[in-house]
Design a protein around this motif. Structure first.
Motif, PDB file in Angstrom:
ATOM      1  N   GLU A 169       0.836  -1.215   0.000  1.00  0.00           N
ATOM      2  CA  GLU A 169       0.000   0.000   0.000  1.00  0.00           C
ATOM      3  C   GLU A 169       0.860   1.250   0.000  1.00  0.00           C
ATOM      4  N   LEU A 170       1.924   1.219   0.814  1.00  0.00           N
ATOM      5  CA  LEU A 170       2.801   2.385   0.921  1.00  0.00           C
ATOM      6  C   LEU A 170       3.491   2.645  -0.415  1.00  0.00           C
ATOM      7  N   ALA A 171       3.992   1.566  -1.025  1.00  0.00           N
ATOM      8  CA  ALA A 171       4.720   1.710  -2.288  1.00  0.00           C
ATOM      9  C   ALA A 171       3.802   2.257  -3.379  1.00  0.00           C
ATOM     10  N   ALA A 172       2.505   1.936  -3.293  1.00  0.00           N
ATOM     11  CA  ALA A 172       1.571   2.351  -4.351  1.00  0.00           C
ATOM     12  C   ALA A 172       0.944   3.717  -4.069  1.00  0.00           C
ATOM     13  N   ASP A 173       1.241   4.305  -2.899  1.00  0.00           N
ATOM     14  CA  ASP A 173       0.580   5.556  -2.514  1.00  0.00           C
ATOM     15  C   ASP A 173       1.279   6.750  -3.174  1.00  0.00           C
ATOM     16  N   PRO A 174       0.608   7.439  -4.107  1.00  0.00           N
ATOM     17  CA  PRO A 174       1.266   8.545  -4.802  1.00  0.00           C
ATOM     18  C   PRO A 174       1.572   9.713  -3.857  1.00  0.00           C
ATOM     19  N   ALA A 175       0.845   9.781  -2.725  1.00  0.00           N
ATOM     20  CA  ALA A 175       1.062  10.899  -1.797  1.00  0.00           C
ATOM     21  C   ALA A 175       2.284  10.669  -0.909  1.00  0.00           C
ATOM     22  N   ALA A 176       2.816   9.451  -0.918  1.00  0.00           N
ATOM     23  CA  ALA A 176       3.949   9.155  -0.037  1.00  0.00           C
ATOM     24  C   ALA A 176       5.259   9.367  -0.785  1.00  0.00           C
ATOM     25  N   ASP A 177       6.132  10.148  -0.185  1.00  0.00           N
ATOM     26  CA  ASP A 177       7.416  10.417  -0.827  1.00  0.00           C
ATOM     27  C   ASP A 177       8.444   9.440  -0.260  1.00  0.00           C
ATOM     28  N   VAL A 178       8.351   8.203  -0.738  1.00  0.00           N
ATOM     29  CA  VAL A 178       9.221   7.155  -0.195  1.00  0.00           C
ATOM     30  C   VAL A 178      10.147   6.703  -1.322  1.00  0.00           C
ATOM     31  N   GLY A 179      11.449   6.769  -1.081  1.00  0.00           N
ATOM     32  CA  GLY A 179      12.394   6.395  -2.129  1.00  0.00           C
ATOM     33  C   GLY A 179      12.408   4.891  -2.381  1.00  0.00           C
ATOM     34  N   ASP A 180      12.887   4.524  -3.575  1.00  0.00           N
ATOM     35  CA  ASP A 180      12.973   3.101  -3.918  1.00  0.00           C
ATOM     36  C   ASP A 180      13.885   2.351  -2.958  1.00  0.00           C
ATOM     37  N   ASP A 181      14.956   3.055  -2.480  1.00  0.00           N
ATOM     38  CA  ASP A 181      15.899   2.390  -1.580  1.00  0.00           C
ATOM     39  C   ASP A 181      15.207   1.938  -0.301  1.00  0.00           C
ATOM     40  N   ALA A 182      14.397   2.856   0.236  1.00  0.00           N
ATOM     41  CA  ALA A 182      13.722   2.538   1.507  1.00  0.00           C
ATOM     42  C   ALA A 182      12.709   1.409   1.299  1.00  0.00           C
ATOM     43  N   ILE A 183      11.986   1.464   0.175  1.00  0.00           N
ATOM     44  CA  ILE A 183      11.015   0.401  -0.104  1.00  0.00           C
ATOM     45  C   ILE A 183      11.771  -0.918  -0.291  1.00  0.00           C
ATOM     46  N   GLY A 184      12.899  -0.856  -1.015  1.00  0.00           N
ATOM     47  CA  GLY A 184      13.693  -2.063  -1.267  1.00  0.00           C
ATOM     48  C   GLY A 184      14.231  -2.663   0.026  1.00  0.00           C
ATOM     49  N   GLU A 185      14.713  -1.797   0.924  1.00  0.00           N
ATOM     50  CA  GLU A 185      15.267  -2.314   2.177  1.00  0.00           C
ATOM     51  C   GLU A 185      14.166  -2.932   3.043  1.00  0.00           C
ATOM     52  N   SER A 186      13.029  -2.296   3.014  1.00  0.00           N
ATOM     53  CA  SER A 186      11.897  -2.826   3.772  1.00  0.00           C
ATOM     54  C   SER A 186      11.484  -4.204   3.216  1.00  0.00           C
ATOM     55  N   LEU A 187      11.487  -4.287   1.884  1.00  0.00           N
ATOM     56  CA  LEU A 187      11.138  -5.561   1.240  1.00  0.00           C
ATOM     57  C   LEU A 187      12.160  -6.653   1.603  1.00  0.00           C
ATOM     58  N   GLU A 188      13.435  -6.254   1.645  1.00  0.00           N
ATOM     59  CA  GLU A 188      14.482  -7.230   2.026  1.00  0.00           C
ATOM     60  C   GLU A 188      14.238  -7.766   3.434  1.00  0.00           C
ATOM     61  N   LEU A 189      13.946  -6.836   4.362  1.00  0.00           N
ATOM     62  CA  LEU A 189      13.730  -7.266   5.756  1.00  0.00           C
ATOM     63  C   LEU A 189      12.514  -8.189   5.850  1.00  0.00           C
ATOM     64  N   PHE A 230       7.400   1.032   9.347  1.00  0.00           N
ATOM     65  CA  PHE A 230       6.608   2.195   9.770  1.00  0.00           C
ATOM     66  C   PHE A 230       7.475   3.437   9.978  1.00  0.00           C
ATOM     67  N   ASP A 231       8.785   3.248  10.194  1.00  0.00           N
ATOM     68  CA  ASP A 231       9.702   4.404  10.170  1.00  0.00           C
ATOM     69  C   ASP A 231       9.737   4.986   8.762  1.00  0.00           C
ATOM     70  N   VAL A 232       9.796   4.094   7.776  1.00  0.00           N
ATOM     71  CA  VAL A 232       9.811   4.530   6.367  1.00  0.00           C
ATOM     72  C   VAL A 232       8.516   5.277   6.054  1.00  0.00           C
ATOM     73  N   ALA A 233       7.407   4.732   6.539  1.00  0.00           N
ATOM     74  CA  ALA A 233       6.108   5.370   6.280  1.00  0.00           C
ATOM     75  C   ALA A 233       6.080   6.752   6.902  1.00  0.00           C
TER      76      ALA A 233
END
Ligand SMILES: Cc1cc2nc3c(=O)[nH]c(=O)nc-3n(C[C@H](O)[C@H](O)[C@H](O)COP(=O)(O)OP(=O)(O)OC[C@H]3O[C@@H](n4cnc5c(N)ncnc54)[C@H](O)[C@@H]3O)c2cc1C
Length: 381
Positions: free
Chosen positions: A268-288, A328-331
């Motif tokens: 949901e976070l990755a798909a949210d256009p209002a969230a300014d979340v970099g690919d790195d943070a999403i990638g690291e979260s996915l790794e964990l 949730f830190d990333v969020a």
């Protein structure tokens, strides 16, 4: 359409996935109401109980449980598959799924057969909610120092003392309670476990508000509460075996449930256009989350094969709290504190605040690290 009469216990995981997906698709209309997540606590519990009843009546959440517990048999891994598919389809898993995985297996293992035969089907049907009475004001990490006392009386046990941080006790029908039955200095060798009815006279439940505003926690006060004989789980003074069984479920099988839900929040976070979340943070979260999933999959497979999991569930628990807090830190960083805390959809705020608890419940992160260091790596105390 599949009903409990026509449901065959799937032999493979793939068969279970396909069968359940088909049922979900066939029942899309009546299931729609269960996509909702908000509302008052009693409303949420009521909604999830109805979902659970529907899944029970169709047989799906009876898979992987023995017939003596109201189940339909089959391998235990089927339970994990059903909760995963439910979450993938966009329905929040009932709270009771976690209770089932944390407390249910210990009751199936240690309760007298007559008690298990009555209590477990009611838990699976959503007819009952259970709580976990372990922690006390002076006994959390050092659980073996607990002081709530159970003294033998005619026909049972008389209990006096206090428990704290008991989640959802105000809504619970039963409590898996740890009490001291040995001398005060008997440590883990003088503890017994009971499955207690919460409407027994002498119990006072007092709510404690947590920082997300939920009344999840309770203090429980026991004033000469009498527990009948048939409610003892396992042996007298043998409650530590029950406690470790429960904690293995809380750190292991329950982590599987949690990672499924965490993954859906990340998507949901990755798909949210209002969230300014970099690919790195999403990638690291996915790794964990992927690391957690792999660890957890191993645990679920071992439990399903009746193999001992020992202290390895501490790895799962630590991986879970690390992944949850990171997500949730990333969020928070990506959506800005203002959006998370002032968002009309309070889920992000709640989930951020609740993620702080993930390194406390089920045994704090420091305790998991001690277990990993001493028991898995063989390092000195
Ligand atoms: C959301 C949530 C739900 C919960 N639900 C339940 C429930 O339903 N039933 C229940 O019985 N309990 C429940 N608990 C309580 C939980 O099990 C305890 O909070 C937990 O075991 C820690 O115990 P404590 O709070 O007494 O902290 P303490 O044991 O006092 O620990 C305080 C700090 O000291 C650290 N510490 C303690 N001992 C050591 C050590 N030997 N080495 C290194 N560091 C150490 C801990 O890691 C922690 O950071 C819940 C807690 C939370 C947050």
């Amino acid at each position: 359409m599949t009903t409990v009469e026509t449901l065959m216990v799937p032999e493979t995981v793939a068969e279970a996935r396909t069968g359940f997906r088909t049922w979900l698709a066939e029942n899309r209309a009546p299931l729609e109401q269960f996509r909702e997540t908000g509302g008052e606590l009693t409303e949420i519990f009521d909604r999830l109980r109805r979902l659970q009843r529907m899944l029970y009546d169709a047989g799906w959440i009876r898979l992987g449980w023995p017939e003596s517990a109201g189940g339909l048999g089959g391998r235990r891994i089927l339970r994990s598959i059903i909760s995963e598919e439910l979450a993938h389809a966009g329905y929040p898993p009932p709270f009771s799924f976690a209770t089932q995985e944390v407390l249910g297996p210990a009751v199936a293992e240690f309760a007298p057969a007559e008690l298990a035969a009555v209590a477990l089907p009611r838990l699976l049907q959503g007819e009952e909610t259970w709580c976990q009475g372990f922690s006390e004001p002076g006994a959390g990490s050092d659980l073996a120092s607990l002081r709530l006392q159970a003294v033998r009386v005619d026909g049972g046990w008389q209990v006096s003392g206090e428990k704290v941080w008991t989640s959802w006790a105000q809504l619970a029908d039963r409590c898996l309670l740890l009490a001291r039955t040995g001398p005060s200095d008997s440590g883990h060798r003088g503890i017994s476990a009971f499955l207690l009815d919460m409407n027994t006279p002498g119990i006072t439940v007092s709510r404690l508000r947590s920082m997300n505003g939920d009344d999840e926690f309770c203090s429980l006060f026991f004033d000469n509460v009498v527990i009948p004989e048939g409610r003892l789980l396992g042996e007298v003074d043998g409650g530590w075996a029950v406690a470790t069984h429960v904690l293995a479920g809380e750190r292991g099988a329950a982590a599987w449930q949690r990672q499924i839900w965490l993954r859906s929040r990340l998507d949901e976070l990755a798909a949210d256009p209002a969230a300014d979340v970099g690919d790195d943070a999403i990638g690291e979260s996915l790794e964990l989350l992927t690391a957690l999933r792999l660890l957890s999959r191993r645990t679920v497979a071992r439990l399903s094969a009746d193999e001992p999991v020992g202290s390895t569930t501490s790895l799962d628990k630590l991986a879970m709290s690390t992944a949850e807090k990171f997500l949730f830190d990333v969020a928070l960083a990506g959506k800005s504190a203002d959006t998370v805390f002032g968002h009309p959809d309070e889920n992000w705020r709640n989930d951020y605040l609740y993620s702080r608890a993930s390194s406390i419940y089920g045994g704090a992160a420091e305790i998991q690290r001690n277990i990993i260091a001493e028991r898995l790596l063989g390092l000195p105390r």
